[in-house]
Write an enzyme that holds these catalytic residues in place. Structure first.
Site, PDB file in Angstrom:
ATOM      1  CB  CYS A  36      22.228   0.763   8.780  1.00  0.00           C
ATOM      2  SG  CYS A  36      23.181   0.789  10.104  1.00  0.00           S
ATOM      3  CD  GLU A  68      23.927  -3.980  10.937  1.00  0.00           C
ATOM      4  OE1 GLU A  68      23.084  -3.632  11.240  1.00  0.00           O
ATOM      5  OE2 GLU A  68      24.638  -2.786  10.568  1.00  0.00           O
ATOM      6  CD  GLU A 115      18.407   0.977   4.448  1.00  0.00           C
ATOM      7  OE1 GLU A 115      19.159   0.566   5.961  1.00  0.00           O
ATOM      8  OE2 GLU A 115      18.482   0.018   3.753  1.00  0.00           O
ATOM      9  CE  LYS A 172      31.270  -9.225  -1.940  1.00  0.00           C
ATOM     10  NZ  LYS A 172      31.540  -7.240  -2.413  1.00  0.00           N
TER      11      LYS A 172
HETATM   12  N1  LIG Z   1      24.931  -1.304   6.198  1.00  0.00           N
HETATM   13  C1  LIG Z   1      23.744  -0.935   5.798  1.00  0.00           C
HETATM   14  O1  LIG Z   1      21.863  -1.455   6.099  1.00  0.00           O
HETATM   15  C2  LIG Z   1      23.514  -0.637   4.299  1.00  0.00           C
HETATM   16  C3  LIG Z   1      22.083  -0.418   3.303  1.00  0.00           C
HETATM   17  N2  LIG Z   1      22.168  -1.084   2.552  1.00  0.00           N
HETATM   18  C4  LIG Z   1      21.064  -0.814   1.485  1.00  0.00           C
HETATM   19  O2  LIG Z   1      21.035  -1.455   0.315  1.00  0.00           O
HETATM   20  C5  LIG Z   1      20.602  -0.515  -0.356  1.00  0.00           C
HETATM   21  C6  LIG Z   1      21.701  -1.536  -2.015  1.00  0.00           C
HETATM   22  O3  LIG Z   1      22.859  -1.072  -1.650  1.00  0.00           O
HETATM   23  P1  LIG Z   1      24.123  -2.455  -2.390  1.00  0.00           P
HETATM   24  O4  LIG Z   1      25.516  -2.006  -2.398  1.00  0.00           O
HETATM   25  O5  LIG Z   1      23.269  -2.629  -3.494  1.00  0.00           O
HETATM   26  O6  LIG Z   1      23.542  -3.865  -0.747  1.00  0.00           O
HETATM   27  P2  LIG Z   1      23.995  -4.933  -1.100  1.00  0.00           P
HETATM   28  O7  LIG Z   1      23.358  -5.544   0.255  1.00  0.00           O
HETATM   29  O8  LIG Z   1      23.577  -6.221  -1.920  1.00  0.00           O
HETATM   30  O9  LIG Z   1      25.414  -5.292  -1.078  1.00  0.00           O
HETATM   31  C7  LIG Z   1      26.622  -5.332   0.358  1.00  0.00           C
HETATM   32  C8  LIG Z   1      27.536  -6.638   0.734  1.00  0.00           C
HETATM   33  O10 LIG Z   1      27.755  -7.265  -0.002  1.00  0.00           O
HETATM   34  C9  LIG Z   1      27.595  -8.132  -1.542  1.00  0.00           C
HETATM   35  N3  LIG Z   1      26.741  -8.736  -1.733  1.00  0.00           N
HETATM   36  C10 LIG Z   1      25.925  -8.805  -2.537  1.00  0.00           C
HETATM   37  N4  LIG Z   1      24.715  -9.816  -3.386  1.00  0.00           N
HETATM   38  C11 LIG Z   1      25.609 -10.706  -2.841  1.00  0.00           C
HETATM   39  C12 LIG Z   1      25.539 -12.140  -2.370  1.00  0.00           C
HETATM   40  N5  LIG Z   1      24.865 -12.793  -3.053  1.00  0.00           N
HETATM   41  N6  LIG Z   1      25.628 -12.824  -2.329  1.00  0.00           N
HETATM   42  C13 LIG Z   1      26.973 -12.692  -1.115  1.00  0.00           C
HETATM   43  N7  LIG Z   1      27.146 -10.958  -1.221  1.00  0.00           N
HETATM   44  C14 LIG Z   1      26.943 -10.237  -1.338  1.00  0.00           C
HETATM   45  C15 LIG Z   1      28.188  -6.615  -2.053  1.00  0.00           C
HETATM   46  O11 LIG Z   1      28.747  -7.065  -2.928  1.00  0.00           O
HETATM   47  C16 LIG Z   1      29.139  -5.841  -0.897  1.00  0.00           C
HETATM   48  O12 LIG Z   1      29.670  -6.012  -0.228  1.00  0.00           O
HETATM   49  C17 LIG Z   1      21.134   0.502  -0.239  1.00  0.00           C
HETATM   50  O13 LIG Z   1      20.515   1.303  -1.496  1.00  0.00           O
HETATM   51  C18 LIG Z   1      21.016   0.501   1.258  1.00  0.00           C
HETATM   52  O14 LIG Z   1      19.546   0.694   1.198  1.00  0.00           O
HETATM   53  C19 LIG Z   1      23.450  -0.945   1.657  1.00  0.00           C
HETATM   54  C20 LIG Z   1      25.169  -0.718   2.001  1.00  0.00           C
HETATM   55  C21 LIG Z   1      25.129  -0.923   3.758  1.00  0.00           C
HETATM   56  O1  LIG Z   2      28.809  -0.058  14.322  1.00  0.00           O
HETATM   57  C1  LIG Z   2      29.077   0.954  14.090  1.00  0.00           C
HETATM   58  O2  LIG Z   2      29.104   1.572  14.565  1.00  0.00           O
HETATM   59  C2  LIG Z   2      28.088   1.159  13.224  1.00  0.00           C
HETATM   60  C3  LIG Z   2      27.670   0.365  12.494  1.00  0.00           C
HETATM   61  C4  LIG Z   2      27.077   0.449  10.980  1.00  0.00           C
HETATM   62  C5  LIG Z   2      26.387  -0.079  10.287  1.00  0.00           C
HETATM   63  O3  LIG Z   2      27.148  -0.829  10.016  1.00  0.00           O
HETATM   64  C6  LIG Z   2      25.717   0.624   8.608  1.00  0.00           C
HETATM   65  O4  LIG Z   2      25.707   1.397   8.368  1.00  0.00           O
HETATM   66  O5  LIG Z   2      25.917  -1.005   7.772  1.00  0.00           O
END
Ligand SMILES: NC(=O)C1=CN([C@@H]2O[C@H](COP(=O)(O)OP(=O)(O)OC[C@H]3O[C@@H](n4cnc5c(N)ncnc54)[C@H](O)[C@@H]3O)[C@@H](O)[C@H]2O)C=CC1
Ligand SMILES: O=C(O)/C=C/C=C(\O)C(=O)O
Length: 486
Positions: A285, A250, A387, A175
Site C-alpha cells: 500500500c 489501514e 489504486e 482472520k
Molecule cells: N493494504 C492494502 O492497502 C491493501 C489493498 N488492497 C486493495 O484492495 C483490492 C482488492 O483486494 P482484496 O483482497 O479484495 O481486499 P479486501 O479488502 O477485500 O481484503 C482484505 C481482507 O479483508 C477481508 N474482508 C473482505 N471483505 C470483508 C468483510 N466484508 N468483512 C470483513 N473482512 C473482509 C478479506 O478476507 C481479507 O482478509 C486490491 O486490488 C488492492 O487495490 C488489497 C490488499 C491490501
Molecule cells: O508496517 C509496514 O511496514 C508496512 C505496512 C504495509 C501495509 O499495511 C500494506 O501494504 O498493506
C-alpha cells in the site's frame, strides 16, 4: 484435489470448520491449487469468540512479563523455521522467496519481539492537581478483539496486528486473507508449542463476506483492526459504527514519489526509487505509484529510470535472481491488466512493460506482469487516481514546488509520500504540506516500529505502531484521588 487442508485454531485446538466449504489456495507462480482452507461459518466465528471471551479475564490478569515471554517464544519458533516460512509465504503469495526471507518473515519476528518489549516499557499518565488530588490512568485491555489482514504481506501484517493486541492483554479472533492463509496457519500451530493458553489466540480462516463479516458483526468482539481495500474498510466501518466498536483501518494508497532537480540521484538512491514502485510486484500500500519528476531533469531521469526498470527480472519466485514474482491471484492479475488497458484508453504512453509475461517451465501458467511505466497522463485521469496495486508506475512532470505539492495532494488517498531533495528547508516545508500519514525524505519504507503508521482521507482511520497500537487495543480509565481537604 490438493491434499493439504488448513485447520482453524479455536480454543487451543486445531480443528476443521463446522460445516463451511473448502476454498482452493493457489500458487500464483504456477496457477495451480496446492492447498485448501476452510471458508469458516458464523458458527466457527462464534466458537472462537466464545473461547476468546472465556480466556479474556485470565489473559488480562496474566503478568505483562508472561505475555511478553510467550510472544518472544513464538518469535523464536518462527525464526528457527525462517526458511520454511519464507518458502511457504512465497509459494502462497507469488512474491520472491528472497524477499520473504529478507523482509516478510524477519519483520513478522520483529513485530512479535517489538510489542513484547513495548508492553514492558509502556507507561501510563498521571496528572497532579494543585488543589490536592492526583489522577492516574489505567489502561485496560478491551477484551476480545478482531484482527483482519490482507494478502500482500501476509505474516508481516498478521503479526503487526495480533502482537500489540495480545501484548496489551486482549484475546484475539484473527482472520488472514483467504488468498494467502498458509503462514498464519503455521503460526497458529507454533502458538500451541509456545504455550499460549487456549482461547487467547484464535485463527479462523475464510472469505471476507462470510468469516470476516461474522467477525465484524459478533457482539463479543469489541474492536477491529483491519488492513485491506478502502471499499472493505468502508463496509467494516458501517457495520461497526452502530455497535460502537473501535476500528483501526489501514487501507489503500495512491502515493507520490517526488523527485526534485536537486536530488542526489546516486545509483543507490535510484535503486530505492525503483524499488518504491515495484517491490513485491507493486503490491504494497506504500508503493510510490505516481512518480513526479521536476521538468528540468525529466528527460535524463526518465532514461536512467527506465534502464533500471528494464533490468528488473520477473521470474520464478523460487529463484534467487528474481526481482518480481507473480501477482497474487488470477482476479488481481485481471484487475491490473484492466488498469493498463484503461491507461492506454486514457492516452497513456507505455514506456516499458504493459503486458502479461509468459514464462517457461513450471511457471508457464503463472500470473506475471512486466514492470510497466506510463507517461502522458494528467493527474486527474482514472489511472492516476485509482489504486492499481501492481507493477505499474506513472511518470508526471512538474515545474516547481507549488505544483509538486498540488499534484501530490491531488488524490483521494493520503497514505505515504516520498520526497527526493538535498534542500533541507524544502524537505521540512513539504513534510508539513504533504497530506499523507507518512512522508519519507530521501528514503522509502524505512521503518521504525515505534512511529505512528497509517493514513488520512481514504487511506485510513487511526494509527498503528508503537504506543498508538497499544492505545488502540486498550481503554483508558482515569482514577482521581483527593488526598487533601480544600
Ligand atoms: N493494504 C492494502 O492497502 C491493501 C489493498 N488492497 C486493495 O484492495 C483490492 C482488492 O483486494 P482484496 O483482497 O479484495 O481486499 P479486501 O479488502 O477485500 O481484503 C482484505 C481482507 O479483508 C477481508 N474482508 C473482505 N471483505 C470483508 C468483510 N466484508 N468483512 C470483513 N473482512 C473482509 C478479506 O478476507 C481479507 O482478509 C486490491 O486490488 C488492492 O487495490 C488489497 C490488499 C491490501
Ligand atoms: O508496517 C509496514 O511496514 C508496512 C505496512 C504495509 C501495509 O499495511 C500494506 O501494504 O498493506
Amino acid at each position: 484435489m490438493p491434499s493439504t487442508r488448513l485447520a482453524n485454531l479455536i480454543d487451543g485446538r486445531l480443528q476443521a470448520s463446522a460445516g463451511g466449504p473448502w476454498l482452493d489456495v493457489y500458487e500464483p507462480a504456477t496457477g495451480a491449487a496446492f492447498a485448501q482452507c476452510p471458508d469458516s461459518s458464523a458458527a466457527d466465528v462464534d466458537a472462537a469468540a466464545k473461547a476468546a471471551q472465556q480466556a479474556a479475564p485470565g489473559w488480562a490478569a496474566t503478568p505483562a512479563e508472561t505475555r511478553a515471554s510467550l510472544l518472544h517464544k513464538l518469535a523464536d519458533l518462527i525464526e528457527a523455521r525462517l526458511d520454511e516460512f519464507a518458502a511457504l509465504e512465497s509459494r502462497d503469495s507469488g512474491k520472491p522467496v528472497t524477499l520473504a526471507k529478507r523482509l516478510d518473515i524477519p519483520r513478522a519476528v520483529s513485530n512479535l519481539r517489538f510489542f513484547a518489549a513495548a508492553i514492558m516499557g509502556w507507561e501510563s499518565e498521571s496528572h497532579a492537581m494543585e488543589s490536592g488530588a492526583i489522577n492516574y490512568t489505567l489502561r485496560r485491555p478491551l477484551g476480545v478483539v478482531g484482527c483482519i489482514s490482507p494478502w500482500n504481506l501476509p505474516l508481516y501484517l498478521f503479526t503487526w496486528k495480533i502482537a500489540p493486541a495480545l501484548a496489551s492483554g486482549n484475546t484475539v479472533v484473527a482472520k488472514p486473507s483467504e488468498i494467502t492463509p498458509c503462514t498464519a496457519a503455521l503460526l497458529g500451530e507454533l502458538s500451541l508449542e509456545a504455550g499460549f493458553p487456549p482461547g487467547v489466540l484464535n485463527i479462523v480462516q475464510g472469505r471476507g463476506p462470510t468469516t470476516g463479516q461474522a467477525i465484524i458483526e459478533h457482539p463479543a468482539i469489541k474492536a477491529i483492526s483491519f488492513t485491506g481495500s478502502t471499499r472493505t474498510g468502508a463496509s467494516i466501518a458501517a457495520t461497526a459504527a452502530p455497535q460502537f466498536k473501535k476500528v483501526s483501518l489501514e487501507m489503500g494508497g495512491k502515493n507520490p514519489a517526488i523527485v526534485f532537480a536537486d536530488a542526489d540521484l546516486s545509483d543507490a538512491n535510484l535503486d530505492t526509487i525503483v524499488r518504491s514502485g515495484f517491490a513485491n510486484q507493486g503490491e504494497i500500500c506504500l508503493c510510490g505509484s505516481r512518480l513526479l519528476v521536476q521538468r528540468s531533469i525529466y528527460d535524463s531521469f526518465r532514461e536512467r529510470y527506465l534502464a533500471k526498470v528494464r533490468e528488473l527480472r520477473v521470474g520464478d519466485p523460487q529463484e534467487a535472481a528474481t526481482d518480481l514474482g507473480a501477482l497474487v491471484s488470477r482476479e488481481h492479475f485481471d484487475k491490473v491488466m484492466r488498469c493498463i488497458a484503461q491507461a492506454r484508453e486514457e492516452g497513456g504512453n507505455i514506456l516499458c512493460g504493459g503486458a502479461a509475461l509468459k514464462l517457461e517451465g513450471r511457471c508457464a501458467d503463472g500470473w506475471f506482469i512486466a514492470p510497466t511505466v506510463i507517461e502522458g497522463l494528467a493527474n486527474d485521469t482514472l489511472t492516476n487516481q485509482q489504486e492499481i496495486f501492481g507493477p505499474v508506475v506513472t511518470l508526471i512532470p512538474f515545474e516547481d514546488e507549488a505544483q509538486a505539492v498540488a499534484v501530490a495532494n491531488g488524490t483521494g488517498y493520503g497514505l505515504a509520500a516520498s520526497l527526493w531533495t538535498q534542500d533541507l528547508s524544502r524537505a521540512h516545508r513539504l513534510g508539513a504540506q504533504l497530506e499523507f500519514g507518512i512522508v519519507w525524505i530521501n528514503c522509502w519504507l524505512l521503518r521504525d516500529l515505534r512511529t505512528p503508521f497509517g493514513g488520512s482521507k481514504q487511506s485510513g482511520l487511526g494509527r498503528e505502531g508503537g504506543a498508538e497500537a497499544l492505545r488502540f487495543f486498550t481503554e483508558p480509565r482515569n482514577i482521581c484521588i483527593r488526598y487533601q481537604e480544600k
